[in-house]
Design a protein around this motif. Structure first.
Motif: not given
Length: 419
Positions: A212-233
């Motif tokens: 993202v550079s400048g302004t990014y407006d997501g229009g209240m959409r859900r953005f999904c998914c990345i990673g596995d939901g864990g706490q790994e660094e």
């Protein structure tokens, strides 16, 4: 008739007068606007109200510099944030004059003498000291001027500064825009956020980090998914913002990876994390970056919501979070360490939750809290400010204390509400 634009003097005491066609056009336009404006009402402040004073020229607020509580500390201008350091109350001393008292320090505004260019300070209240007495004179469009009783001069943003930290002085009453102030009422008008979360307007699949550079407006959409939901660094973030970028109106679904990374100054406005993965957002960058989180919310952060790894100041406001470990953490063991500052205002935090902010006192970190509402904590178990000795070796930092101290952790009982 000669039309001129008048600016304040330099520090040497000269007053500059600039006459030009462009300046004449500007002033002529202003004159027409004034002629068409309705007459201002009498400048009588409400002694029961709390105000922020916003300068017409700079758009910045009168600010008690560096949160000082000392006599003769300077009163400058700074970007408006409505914190206690920018809040003032009027105390009548009779005959239409008032002392102007800081909500933060309890001290009052004072001019040192009767000279042009003398800088505004705060001082211990003395109702008989006319250097602390001000009357309000009407300007156009609802603005007022502060006229000192001792000097009969007006409070003036010096040299027409628009910079944070620009000094406020007194000068002959010329009714310039740098002498005009808006009295904005604050306090108790905006409840902290709580309750229903937004419903997504749609869903966008994310296969890798979105730059993202400048302004990014997501229009209240859900953005999904990345990673596995864990706490790994070292998980990848869903969004990476370059210096100066803004991300707004976004719902981040689970799994969220490492949320949002800001590589320098950034703004996150109305961003929601349905289920925080590693962290909701991480703030990076050297020098003096400024970060703003305004609105939004986060749920289910088993570790941290906001991680501050770089330098600078993070302001978190109008935000809600629930079921988290630590709401804000200044990195305790990053390989490069900085002094970091956080301002947490007008937030609602619902337990389970362990700590509002964790900071490193050995690096001079500061945390300031106002308008914090804590829900489901009848035993007052949530720690507001947890203090550590940080390191750059990667070892776990050592806790050295908790609570307000007037040096690193700034809050009082009135800044906290439990329900």
């Amino acid at each position: 008739m000669t039309v001129s634009t008048i600016h304040p003097a330099g520090r040497g005491g000269r007053r500059r007068r600039v006459t030009a066609l462009a300046g004449a056009a500007l002033v002529a336009t202003t004159a027409l606007a004034v002629a068409d404006a309705p007459a201002a009402s009498a400048a009588t402040p409400d002694t029961n109200a709390t105000y922020v004073f916003v300068n017409r020229h700079s758009g910045k607020a009168m600010d008690l510099w560096e949160w000082s509580t000392a006599d003769n500390a300077p009163v400058n201008q700074f970007a408006r944030n409505d914190l206690a350091v920018q809040q003032w109350r009027f105390v009548s001393v009779g005959s239409g004059y008032y002392q102007v008292r800081s909500v933060h320090s309890g001290k009052v505004l004072q001019v040192p003498d009767a000279n042009n260019g003398s800088f505004l300070v705060q001082a211990t209240s003395s109702s008989s000291n006319t250097r602390q007495h001000f009357r309000l004179a009407d300007s156009d469009s609802g603005y007022v001027r502060f006229i000192n009783r001792h000097s009969n001069k007006a409070l003036d943003v010096w040299e027409w500064s628009t910079a944070d930290g620009g000094r406020i002085a007194q000068y002959d009453d010329l009714d310039g825009w740098n002498q005009q102030w808006q009295l904005a009422t604050v306090g108790g008008t905006t409840p902290p956020p709580t309750g229903a979360w937004p419903t997504p307007t749609g869903q966008t699949a994310v296969n890798g980090t979105v730059a993202v550079s400048g302004t990014y407006d997501g229009g209240m959409r859900r953005f999904c998914c990345i990673g596995d939901g864990g706490q790994e660094e070292d998980q990848d973030p869903m969004f990476r913002l370059v210096n100066g970028a803004t991300l707004q109106n976004v719902i981040i679904g689970a799994p969220a990876g490492d949320g949002v990374h800001c590589e320098g100054s950034c703004t996150l406005r109305n961003v929601w994390w349905e289920d925080v993965g590693e962290d909701a957002a991480t703030f990076r960058g050297s020098g003096s970056p400024t970060f703003l989180v305004d609105g939004g919310g986060a749920r289910s952060a088993s570790d941290k919501v906001f991680q501050h790894n770089g330098a600078g100041t993070l302001t978190i406001q109008n935000f809600q979070a629930s079921n988290f470990g630590t709401f804000y953490r200044s990195c305790g063991n990053c390989s490069t360490q900085y002094r970091r500052n956080v301002v947490i205002r007008n937030v609602t935090l619902t337990r389970p939750g362990n700590t509002v902010a964790g900071i490193n006192t050995n690096y001079g970190d500061t945390a300031r809290f106002t308008g914090v509402t804590i829900v489901n904590d009848s035993s007052r178990a949530m720690v507001i400010c947890r203090k550590y000795t940080g390191n750059s070796s990667g070892n776990e930092p050592t806790q050295v204390g908790t609570g307000a101290d007037g040096t690193n952790c700034f809050y009082s009982a009135s800044d906290l509400t439990y329900r």
